[in-house]
Design a protein around this motif. Structure first.
Motif, mmCIF file in Angstrom:
data_model
loop_
_atom_site.group_PDB
_atom_site.id
_atom_site.type_symbol
_atom_site.label_atom_id
_atom_site.label_comp_id
_atom_site.label_asym_id
_atom_site.label_seq_id
_atom_site.Cartn_x
_atom_site.Cartn_y
_atom_site.Cartn_z
ATOM 1 N N ALA A 5 31.430 -12.585 6.656
ATOM 2 C CA ALA A 5 32.719 -12.085 6.160
ATOM 3 C C ALA A 5 32.556 -10.638 5.722
ATOM 4 N N MET A 6 33.544 -9.852 6.092
ATOM 5 C CA MET A 6 33.336 -8.417 5.879
ATOM 6 C C MET A 6 33.491 -8.029 4.415
ATOM 7 N N ASN A 7 32.770 -7.018 4.112
ATOM 8 C CA ASN A 7 32.880 -6.459 2.772
ATOM 9 C C ASN A 7 34.165 -5.646 2.714
ATOM 10 N N THR A 8 35.102 -6.109 1.937
ATOM 11 C CA THR A 8 36.442 -5.532 2.020
ATOM 12 C C THR A 8 36.470 -4.072 1.599
ATOM 13 N N GLN A 9 35.656 -3.709 0.647
ATOM 14 C CA GLN A 9 35.752 -2.352 0.143
ATOM 15 C C GLN A 9 35.084 -1.331 1.065
ATOM 16 N N SER A 10 34.013 -1.771 1.760
ATOM 17 C CA SER A 10 33.260 -0.797 2.543
ATOM 18 C C SER A 10 34.100 -0.205 3.674
ATOM 19 N N GLN A 11 35.167 -0.937 4.061
ATOM 20 C CA GLN A 11 35.955 -0.472 5.190
ATOM 21 C C GLN A 11 36.883 0.680 4.818
ATOM 22 N N THR A 115 39.232 -7.318 26.370
ATOM 23 C CA THR A 115 39.623 -7.085 24.982
ATOM 24 C C THR A 115 38.511 -6.371 24.219
ATOM 25 N N LEU A 116 37.308 -6.894 24.406
ATOM 26 C CA LEU A 116 36.167 -6.308 23.707
ATOM 27 C C LEU A 116 36.001 -4.831 24.080
ATOM 28 N N ASP A 117 36.077 -4.543 25.384
ATOM 29 C CA ASP A 117 35.897 -3.154 25.827
ATOM 30 C C ASP A 117 37.013 -2.257 25.313
ATOM 31 N N GLU A 154 33.898 -7.615 13.687
ATOM 32 C CA GLU A 154 34.607 -7.788 12.414
ATOM 33 C C GLU A 154 36.107 -7.722 12.637
ATOM 34 N N ILE A 155 36.521 -6.736 13.447
ATOM 35 C CA ILE A 155 37.953 -6.569 13.724
ATOM 36 C C ILE A 155 38.477 -7.756 14.520
ATOM 37 N N ILE A 156 37.669 -8.210 15.488
ATOM 38 C CA ILE A 156 38.093 -9.355 16.305
ATOM 39 C C ILE A 156 38.271 -10.590 15.425
ATOM 40 N N ASP A 157 37.346 -10.790 14.491
ATOM 41 C CA ASP A 157 37.479 -11.914 13.557
ATOM 42 C C ASP A 157 38.728 -11.750 12.703
ATOM 43 N N PHE A 158 38.922 -10.531 12.219
ATOM 44 C CA PHE A 158 40.037 -10.230 11.334
ATOM 45 C C PHE A 158 41.374 -10.531 12.013
ATOM 46 N N LEU A 159 41.483 -10.164 13.279
ATOM 47 C CA LEU A 159 42.739 -10.354 14.009
ATOM 48 C C LEU A 159 42.818 -11.706 14.705
ATOM 49 N N GLU A 160 41.781 -12.492 14.540
ATOM 50 C CA GLU A 160 41.748 -13.850 15.122
ATOM 51 C C GLU A 160 41.961 -13.821 16.628
ATOM 52 N N ILE A 161 41.209 -12.985 17.308
ATOM 53 C CA ILE A 161 41.313 -12.943 18.765
ATOM 54 C C ILE A 161 39.955 -13.222 19.422
ATOM 55 N N GLN A 162 39.137 -14.025 18.747
ATOM 56 C CA GLN A 162 37.811 -14.328 19.300
ATOM 57 C C GLN A 162 37.891 -14.949 20.690
ATOM 58 N N HIS A 163 38.897 -15.807 20.891
ATOM 59 C CA HIS A 163 38.946 -16.568 22.141
ATOM 60 C C HIS A 163 39.279 -15.706 23.352
ATOM 61 N N ILE A 164 39.830 -14.505 23.127
ATOM 62 C CA ILE A 164 40.176 -13.676 24.295
ATOM 63 C C ILE A 164 39.244 -12.484 24.404
ATOM 64 N N ARG A 165 38.104 -12.587 23.736
ATOM 65 C CA ARG A 165 37.159 -11.465 23.675
ATOM 66 C C ARG A 165 36.856 -10.882 25.050
ATOM 67 N N ARG A 212 51.550 -10.235 8.528
ATOM 68 C CA ARG A 212 50.390 -10.601 7.716
ATOM 69 C C ARG A 212 49.219 -9.661 8.018
ATOM 70 N N PHE A 213 49.004 -9.371 9.305
ATOM 71 C CA PHE A 213 47.898 -8.467 9.648
ATOM 72 C C PHE A 213 48.125 -7.089 9.049
ATOM 73 N N ILE A 214 49.382 -6.628 9.108
ATOM 74 C CA ILE A 214 49.665 -5.280 8.588
ATOM 75 C C ILE A 214 49.402 -5.246 7.089
ATOM 76 N N LEU A 215 49.856 -6.272 6.388
ATOM 77 C CA LEU A 215 49.620 -6.306 4.934
ATOM 78 C C LEU A 215 48.122 -6.405 4.632
ATOM 79 N N ASP A 216 47.418 -7.227 5.418
ATOM 80 C CA ASP A 216 45.978 -7.379 5.187
ATOM 81 C C ASP A 216 45.230 -6.074 5.439
ATOM 82 N N VAL A 217 45.615 -5.390 6.513
ATOM 83 C CA VAL A 217 44.970 -4.105 6.813
ATOM 84 C C VAL A 217 45.169 -3.169 5.632
#
Lengths: 274, 358
Positions: A5-11, A115-117, A154-165, A212-217
């Motif tokens: 899980a990402m360190n929220t402050q370091s970003q 997606t990854l590229d 980290e971003i892929i996890d955050f946006l929940e797009i692991q399955h389309i990596r 939700r993603f916008i608020l989380d970002v």
């Protein structure tokens, strides 16, 4: 494959500006295309850490405003101060280096890449290994690649797009493409993120996800966001301050509630006899 | 069954970034390399090496260079033949001026000349795109071929106006020129082509490859993710022309043995472009498949009637050849417009599923 899980402050990009201070100040900007005044004498500012909405009817100059901010258009008059410095003769790729990233109204992904590229491309600015190291692959280039891959994951996890990596983005449905585009913008670790209609053409559920993603970002990463959106419910709920444009002029600026009850804004949206 | 990927898990990004995440692909390449390095030289006749193997490798290399520019960076070019010529003439002059220089070094150096010329003719790409750029690169084609003819210093003031490769020794073995053994030349070409291909694979899968592809897919968005379009396009022209130049040097030194200026004219450019398109733009392997189809197949078809004991006039064979190859090209383009490499990718996907497609 998931990273911890990402360190929220370091970003949060550390640029020496405290939350609430001015991040960007647009002063008396005018933009003309021949005889058409796209933007006339607009001034507004963006404070660090806020979500700033730019709204207005079609053709009000919202997208032109974003294009001016990230250097795609050069305004004929006016100045833009970013992080306390005036910007002059800026090219878009310089804007990215200064910490301004954006998404587009129509999805502008690299269709022939996964997606990854796509998201990795957003990290290009931070990757330094030259052609010779890239040729050898093993060694510094690979180390760098994996270092950035971790950030991207980290971003892929955050946006929940692991399955389309590893899916080609051209094959993805529209809502996911929008999400990948947000991911690519996040990969640039911007201090100011410009979103051009992030929810256009989405259904309710996708809109909720994107909100939700916008608020989380904004909250977790401390990214300042300026967004254009037509869905008034979304705008009023998400944003801290709203600026309203109509025919290239600013007609209102303030907190959502004040803007909502402004008679000029209501006229602009509902139409009024001239 | 053969291609089952079940059970192959990646536990690190390191493993995920391997060249062949699927084990069977690595085996397949291993088999091909063993064939190329051990089996073929032992089995093939001199004719096969000279007429089939060496040209296939050299054309594949030239197509690889063009593919980096057109397939990866999306910049259409019709100047390939001329850039090959620059490489060939540069190598010829380098060998003339420094006769004791190692041929590998000379060829590697000659690539820099074609890279510089390629970048110069790539400058219009900053302003124009697509077919218009292709026309601009056509200018390279006309200008450079004219230069090869008129600048007699390039061919050492020969009366014939052609360049002639003398015997070149490397570590006591003749590798180029009339006395060189075909097998030596084959190994030389194979070595160069293998190394350059490996470099090209690495570049295209890393940062620079992504930058090129992003410029190809949407240049405005690429600019807005912080990519300097000028750098990206010109680097593609440089790398592409470098590889094309090396292919040109090999073309003359390790295969033709002599060259006239008009050898590097438009037909050569088109030939390389066809190989890249039929093989598959944006693919490394496609260049080899395309080269096999365009270069090797006509030669093999030409030997067929003799093998069956038929006597057909050689002119007729030539005509039949053109017809069959033309039909095949149309057939492959209709079946798979994205080239042979995509065809293979589809077959491979099916094989991974087979025999349980759900």
């Amino acid at each position: 494959m998931n990273v911890h899980a990402m360190n929220t402050q370091s970003q949060s990009p550390d640029d020496g500006i405290r939350a609430g201070d001015l991040l960007m100040d647009v002063r008396n900007v005018s933009l003309r295309f021949g005889g058409v005044n796209a933007i006339t004498d607009i001034s507004f500012n963006v404070r660090k850490g806020e979500i700033r909405a730019i709204i207005g009817p079609n053709g009000a100059g919202k997208t032109s405003m974003l294009n001016v901010i990230n250097g795609f258009y050069t305004p004929q008059e006016g100045t833009i101060m970013f992080r306390g410095k005036e910007r002059r003769g800026m090219k878009p790729h310089h804007a990215v280096r200064q910490g301004i990233a954006r998404t587009f109204q129509n999805v502008a992904l690299f269709k022939g890449m996964s997606t990854l590229d796509n998201i990795m491309t957003g990290r290009s600015v931070f990757m330094k290994r030259n052609l010779l190291w890239q040729m050898l692959w093993h060694g510094p280039a690979l180390t760098e690649e994996i270092e950035h891959r971790e950030k991207v994951e980290e971003i892929i996890d955050f946006l929940e797009i692991q399955h389309i990596r590893s899916t080609l983005v051209g094959k993805l449905p529209y809502g996911l493409q929008k999400r990948v585009e947000l991911g690519r913008a996040l990969a640039m670790e911007p201090s100011l993120l410009l979103l051009d209609e992030p929810m256009a053409g989405m259904n309710l559920e996708e809109k909720e996800d994107m909100s939700r993603f916008i608020l989380d970002v904004n909250r977790q990463r401390g990214t300042t966001i300026a967004l254009i959106e037509h869905d008034m419910g979304v705008v009023m709920d998400l944003s801290d301050r709203v600026v309203v444009l109509d025919y290239g002029k600013k007609i209102a600026d303030g907190v959502p509630d004040a803007v909502k009850s402004n008679p000029q804004v209501i006229d602009a949206y509902l139409g009024v006899e001239h | 069954m053969l291609y089952r990927t079940a059970g192959q898990f990646k536990t690190s990004y390191h493993a995920d970034h391997a060249l062949f995440p699927v084990r069977q692909d690595a085996w397949l390449l291993g088999v091909i390399l063993v064939c190329a390095f051990v089996v073929i030289p032992a089995v093939a006749s001199e004719f096969a090496i000279n007429a089939l193997l060496i040209p296939v490798l050299i054309y594949a290399l030239a197509a690889l260079g063009l593919n980096i520019l057109t397939g990866y960076a999306g910049q259409l070019s019709l100047g390939t033949g001329a850039f090959m010529g620059v490489g060939a003439y540069a190598c010829y002059k380098i060998i003339t001026i420094f006769p004791d220089l190692n041929l590998v070094v000379a060829i590697a150096l000659s690539g820099f000349f074609s890279a510089a010329v390629g970048v110069a003719f790539g400058l219009p790409s900053l302003r124009i795109k697509g077919f218009y750029l292709a026309i601009a690169t056509l200018a390279a084609q006309f200008f450079l071929v004219w230069l090869f003819e008129k600048w007699s210093w390039l061919y050492n003031y020969n009366a014939s106006g052609a360049i002639q490769v003398a015997n070149v020794d490397m570590f006591g073995i003749t590798v180029a020129g009339p006395n060189a053994a075909p097998v030596t030349q084959y190994y030389f070409v194979l070595g160069v082509v293998a190394v350059v291909t490996w470099f090209a694979i690495n570049i295209t899968r890393g940062r620079i490859g992504r930058v090129w592809k992003s410029v190809r897919d949407m240049d405005i968005a690429a600019e807005l993710v912080g990519i300097d379009l000028m750098k990206a396009k010109l680097s593609a022209f440089a790398v592409s022309s470098y590889i094309v130049g090396i292919a040109g040097a090999l073309f003359v030194f390790l295969w033709r043995g002599a060259a006239e200026p008009n050898l590097f004219d438009i037909p050569l450019s088109f030939r390389v472009l066809f190989i890249a398109i039929i093989g598959g733009l944006g693919s490394i392997m496609g260049n080899y498949l395309g080269a096999i189809l365009i270069v090797a197949l006509p030669v093999m078809l030409g030997t067929l009637p003799g093998a069956f004991g038929l006597t057909i006039a050689s002119a007729t064979v030539e005509h039949l050849n053109v017809m069959i190859i033309g039909a095949l090209i149309i057939f492959f383009l209709i079946v798979e417009p994205h080239g042979l490499a995509r065809l293979w990718a589809i077959i491979r996907e099916k094989l991974i599923m087979w025999p349980f497609p759900h």
